[in-house]
Design a protein around this motif. Structure first.
Motif, short mmCIF file in Angstrom:
data_model
loop_
_atom_site.label_atom_id
_atom_site.label_comp_id
_atom_site.label_asym_id
_atom_site.label_seq_id
_atom_site.Cartn_x
_atom_site.Cartn_y
_atom_site.Cartn_z
N GLU A 192 0.83 -1.21 0.00
CA GLU A 192 0.00 0.00 0.00
C GLU A 192 0.87 1.26 0.00
OE1 GLU A 192 -2.08 -3.48 1.22
OE2 GLU A 192 -0.38 -2.56 2.26
N GLU A 193 1.91 1.26 0.81
CA GLU A 193 2.82 2.40 0.83
C GLU A 193 3.54 2.55 -0.50
OE1 GLU A 193 3.95 2.41 5.61
OE2 GLU A 193 5.34 1.49 4.19
N LEU A 194 3.91 1.43 -1.11
CA LEU A 194 4.57 1.48 -2.42
C LEU A 194 3.65 2.07 -3.47
CD1 LEU A 194 7.15 0.72 -4.02
CD2 LEU A 194 6.01 -1.45 -4.56
N LEU A 195 2.40 1.62 -3.49
CA LEU A 195 1.43 2.16 -4.43
C LEU A 195 1.26 3.66 -4.21
CD1 LEU A 195 -0.66 1.79 -6.66
CD2 LEU A 195 -2.32 1.16 -4.87
N GLN A 196 1.16 4.07 -2.98
CA GLN A 196 1.02 5.49 -2.65
C GLN A 196 2.24 6.27 -3.14
OE1 GLN A 196 -1.82 6.40 -1.39
NE2 GLN A 196 -1.35 8.56 -1.28
N TYR A 197 3.45 5.73 -2.94
CA TYR A 197 4.68 6.39 -3.40
C TYR A 197 4.65 6.58 -4.92
CZ TYR A 197 9.49 6.87 -4.96
OH TYR A 197 10.63 7.30 -5.60
N TYR A 198 4.31 5.52 -5.65
CA TYR A 198 4.29 5.63 -7.11
C TYR A 198 3.22 6.60 -7.60
CZ TYR A 198 7.88 2.31 -8.39
OH TYR A 198 9.09 1.70 -8.59
N LYS A 199 2.11 6.65 -6.91
CA LYS A 199 1.04 7.58 -7.31
C LYS A 199 1.44 9.03 -7.03
CE LYS A 199 -3.22 4.95 -6.70
NZ LYS A 199 -4.38 4.79 -5.79
N GLU A 200 1.89 9.29 -5.79
CA GLU A 200 2.16 10.67 -5.39
C GLU A 200 3.50 11.21 -5.87
OE1 GLU A 200 1.69 10.97 -1.16
OE2 GLU A 200 -0.45 10.49 -1.26
N GLU A 201 4.55 10.43 -5.69
CA GLU A 201 5.90 10.93 -6.00
C GLU A 201 6.29 10.72 -7.46
OE1 GLU A 201 7.69 12.67 -3.81
OE2 GLU A 201 6.08 12.40 -2.34
N GLU A 246 9.61 -2.51 -12.81
CA GLU A 246 10.23 -1.92 -11.63
C GLU A 246 9.30 -2.04 -10.42
OE1 GLU A 246 10.50 2.67 -10.50
OE2 GLU A 246 11.78 2.16 -12.21
N TYR A 247 8.04 -1.71 -10.61
CA TYR A 247 7.03 -1.77 -9.54
C TYR A 247 6.88 -3.21 -9.04
CZ TYR A 247 2.37 -1.33 -7.39
OH TYR A 247 1.30 -1.36 -6.53
N ASN A 248 6.77 -4.16 -9.96
CA ASN A 248 6.63 -5.57 -9.57
C ASN A 248 7.88 -6.08 -8.83
OD1 ASN A 248 4.02 -5.98 -10.38
ND2 ASN A 248 4.60 -6.58 -12.45
N LYS A 249 9.04 -5.64 -9.25
CA LYS A 249 10.27 -6.03 -8.57
C LYS A 249 10.28 -5.49 -7.14
CE LYS A 249 15.21 -6.32 -9.54
NZ LYS A 249 16.27 -5.94 -10.49
N ALA A 250 9.79 -4.26 -6.96
CA ALA A 250 9.71 -3.67 -5.63
C ALA A 250 8.69 -4.42 -4.77
CB ALA A 250 9.35 -2.19 -5.72
N ILE A 251 7.57 -4.82 -5.34
CA ILE A 251 6.57 -5.60 -4.60
C ILE A 251 7.18 -6.92 -4.14
CG2 ILE A 251 4.46 -6.97 -4.87
CD1 ILE A 251 3.28 -4.63 -6.43
N LYS A 252 7.89 -7.59 -5.02
CA LYS A 252 8.53 -8.86 -4.65
C LYS A 252 9.55 -8.66 -3.53
CE LYS A 252 7.66 -11.18 -8.96
NZ LYS A 252 8.09 -11.52 -10.29
N ALA A 253 10.26 -7.54 -3.57
CA ALA A 253 11.23 -7.24 -2.51
C ALA A 253 10.50 -7.05 -1.17
CB ALA A 253 12.04 -6.00 -2.87
N ILE A 254 9.38 -6.34 -1.17
CA ILE A 254 8.59 -6.15 0.04
C ILE A 254 8.10 -7.49 0.57
CG2 ILE A 254 6.37 -5.27 0.91
CD1 ILE A 254 6.90 -2.74 -0.79
N GLU A 255 7.65 -8.36 -0.34
CA GLU A 255 7.19 -9.69 0.06
C GLU A 255 8.29 -10.52 0.72
OE1 GLU A 255 5.58 -11.14 -3.64
OE2 GLU A 255 3.62 -10.19 -3.29
N LYS A 256 9.54 -10.22 0.38
CA LYS A 256 10.68 -10.92 0.98
C LYS A 256 11.18 -10.22 2.25
CE LYS A 256 12.43 -12.91 -3.30
NZ LYS A 256 13.56 -12.95 -4.23
N GLY A 257 10.48 -9.16 2.67
CA GLY A 257 10.86 -8.48 3.91
C GLY A 257 11.72 -7.25 3.73
N PHE A 258 11.96 -6.81 2.51
CA PHE A 258 12.77 -5.62 2.26
C PHE A 258 11.95 -4.35 2.47
CE2 PHE A 258 15.10 -8.78 -0.11
CZ PHE A 258 16.42 -8.38 -0.03
#
Length: 135
Positions: free
Chosen positions: A53-62, A80-92
């Motif tokens: 959710e924070e990632l989506l907000q970042y991409y929308k606003e920033e 890029e977005y999907n790679k970031a989501i996968k990183a979050i899913e791994k705890g990054f």
């Protein structure tokens, strides 16, 4: 007949600056901590997201991307977005920053900032001798 070479690929600016510092051969634990803290704060970005959710907000606003654009595989940012989501899913946590390659003073500011921190905080184990980077 005059033969002239024309460079068609990327050309870099080859200017450079000199510096002189004094330091002990091995960095002290305090110096290592100072360098790591400096690099983290100045060169590894600011935290932008820990959740999808924070990632989506970042991409929308920033970044100005809509949710449909982020989910459309035709857009470069989709990967890029999907790679970031996968990183979050791994705890990054996701961090972002900006580097200007047109601002030649940026590297100077980084180096001089690091040297100031080391000279001020590392208990006489570091001294800047010629750190102006003017030539």
């Amino acid at each position: 007949m005059i033969i002239m070479k024309i460079r068609t690929d990327f050309v870099t600016n080859s200017s450079s600056s000199s510096f002189i510092i004094g330091r002990k051969m091995q960095l002290t634990e305090k110096q290592k901590e100072l360098v790591l803290n400096f690099v983290q704060s100045k060169m590894l970005g600011e935290p932008v997201a820990n959740t999808k959710e924070e990632l989506l907000q970042y991409y929308k606003e920033e970044q100005g991307w809509s949710e449909s654009e982020l989910n459309n595989a035709n857009y470069r940012v989709h990967a890029e977005y999907n790679k970031a989501i996968k990183a979050i899913e791994k705890g990054f946590s996701i961090y972002a920053g900006r580097v200007s390659f047109e601002d030649e003073d940026q590297l100077t500011d980084l180096l001089q900032g690091l040297w100031k921190v080391l000279e001020k905080e590392s208990c006489d184990d570091f001294v800047g001798i010629d750190t102006s980077l003017e030539y």
